[in-house]
Design a protein around this motif. Sequence first.
Motif, short mmCIF file in Angstrom:
data_model
loop_
_atom_site.label_atom_id
_atom_site.label_comp_id
_atom_site.label_asym_id
_atom_site.label_seq_id
_atom_site.Cartn_x
_atom_site.Cartn_y
_atom_site.Cartn_z
N SER A 257 -49.97 -39.87 -24.29
CA SER A 257 -48.98 -40.06 -23.21
C SER A 257 -47.56 -39.92 -23.74
N PHE A 258 -47.35 -40.36 -24.99
CA PHE A 258 -46.04 -40.22 -25.62
C PHE A 258 -45.67 -38.74 -25.79
N CYS A 259 -46.62 -37.95 -26.32
CA CYS A 259 -46.37 -36.51 -26.50
C CYS A 259 -46.17 -35.81 -25.16
N LYS A 260 -46.93 -36.22 -24.15
CA LYS A 260 -46.79 -35.61 -22.83
C LYS A 260 -45.42 -35.91 -22.24
N ALA A 261 -44.94 -37.14 -22.44
CA ALA A 261 -43.62 -37.51 -21.93
C ALA A 261 -42.53 -36.68 -22.62
N LEU A 262 -42.67 -36.47 -23.93
CA LEU A 262 -41.72 -35.63 -24.65
C LEU A 262 -41.73 -34.21 -24.10
N LEU A 263 -42.94 -33.67 -23.92
CA LEU A 263 -43.06 -32.29 -23.43
C LEU A 263 -42.47 -32.16 -22.03
N ASP A 264 -42.73 -33.13 -21.16
CA ASP A 264 -42.18 -33.07 -19.80
C ASP A 264 -40.65 -33.07 -19.82
N ASP A 265 -40.06 -33.90 -20.69
CA ASP A 265 -38.60 -33.95 -20.76
C ASP A 265 -38.02 -32.64 -21.29
N VAL A 266 -38.68 -32.05 -22.29
CA VAL A 266 -38.20 -30.78 -22.85
C VAL A 266 -38.30 -29.67 -21.82
N ILE A 267 -39.42 -29.62 -21.11
CA ILE A 267 -39.58 -28.60 -20.07
C ILE A 267 -38.55 -28.79 -18.95
N ALA A 268 -38.19 -30.06 -18.70
CA ALA A 268 -37.19 -30.35 -17.65
C ALA A 268 -35.78 -29.96 -18.07
N GLY A 269 -35.59 -29.56 -19.33
CA GLY A 269 -34.28 -29.10 -19.76
C GLY A 269 -33.57 -30.02 -20.73
N HIS A 270 -34.18 -31.15 -21.09
CA HIS A 270 -33.56 -32.06 -22.04
C HIS A 270 -33.74 -31.53 -23.47
N SER A 271 -32.82 -31.90 -24.33
CA SER A 271 -32.98 -31.59 -25.75
C SER A 271 -34.08 -32.47 -26.33
N LEU A 272 -34.57 -32.10 -27.51
CA LEU A 272 -35.63 -32.88 -28.13
C LEU A 272 -35.14 -34.29 -28.48
N SER A 273 -33.91 -34.41 -28.97
CA SER A 273 -33.37 -35.74 -29.30
C SER A 273 -33.25 -36.59 -28.04
#
Length: 408
Positions: A106-122
């Motif tokens: 779930s942690f990795c999925k949340a990261l991926l969703d944020d990156v796809i939404a346009g957020h930077s990795l940090s």
Amino acid sequence: MPNYRYRAYTHSGKLEDGLVEAQNEQACLDILDGKGLYPFEVHEDYSNSLSTPWWQRDLFSGASKISLQNLALFTRELATLFKAGLPIDETLRIVAAQVSGRHMKSFCKALLDDVIAGHSLSQAFANQGEAVPHYYTSLVRAGEARGALDDVFEQLANFIEKSENIRAKIRSALVYPMILIGVAFAALGLIVTVLIPSLAPIFTDAGAPMPTIIAVVLTLQDFFSNNWLVTVIALLSVCVFLVIFLRKENVKYKRDQILLRIPLISTFITKRETARFSRTLSVLLTNGVPLLKALEIVSHIMSNRVFIRTQQAVIEDIKKGQSLHHTLTQTEIFPDLAVRLIKVGEESGKLEEMLLHTAQIFETQVQRSIDRYMSLLTPALTLFIGLSVGGLIMSVMSAILSINELAL
């Protein structure tokens, strides 16, 4: 939901400080923009989250902290994939497919969703709250600014793996002593609850006075059997009181102060905190994090509260223009060797390298201290357990022999 502390300018140019409750940092910026404010500093307010009562916290949120072992594996996989030149979203997809455990997925999925939404990795890491340490997000942000995420994750992986190796070594070294203690308590429990009470009728039938140890055990057994409910409630009350009492910040600080006054323990803690301080600061400075920001981050990863409070004083002195080695000297808590090496690093313009060298020296000393203490702990425990169990058995045997003397 976390709180974010901000500093912003109003339309009239007035500086304003405040606290905003928001889902993440971007949501906080949106709220401030809706209020007509121009923020120039926004960061999560950790002090408030720590003071939140446990019954008001979200115990099942995805932002719970990741274990050091899982974080080390996760970071190493990211470092390997970034070295291979894969894009961020594809890297996160691969890692999400490989990690085990519902929380990590779930942690990795949340990261991926944020990156796809346009957020930077940090920013994606920052949106996860306290799932990863504060220094982790700061280093990723610095790596993005330099365009060197592969190098940053390589350094993070090495750093976390080294910390995990030290913890694993301590845990493995404690396995045998813990088994010894468990067996000793089992033996003592068997003697006290079975062997000693079974001897009581012998003395009663012989008309001999009851030995002190047997009389005490029988008295305690009678008390617990007649007042078991009161005893259980009293023990639970004491446990709850101790948990609440020991969680107070001033109590934790006093405890850490006491630990630093115990000869062997104080040396170990000082070396460990110095190594952690030096390596973390070296990694942060190497990746372009400013000294003041780096020192603030380092204060979050230190465990002894005396060192944490000292860090705050160091930061204030640095703001006044003093050098790092001078402020560390004034604290009188860091080892002289570390201060001298940091002084050489500042004067030669190679502070990052000297901090890394300092970390390596004290990490080696910590490893040697662990080996030395653990090699002494096992025989010391064996001797203590032998004396305890042997002394109890000898007292019982003496009581039995006293009956024979009376019979003669």
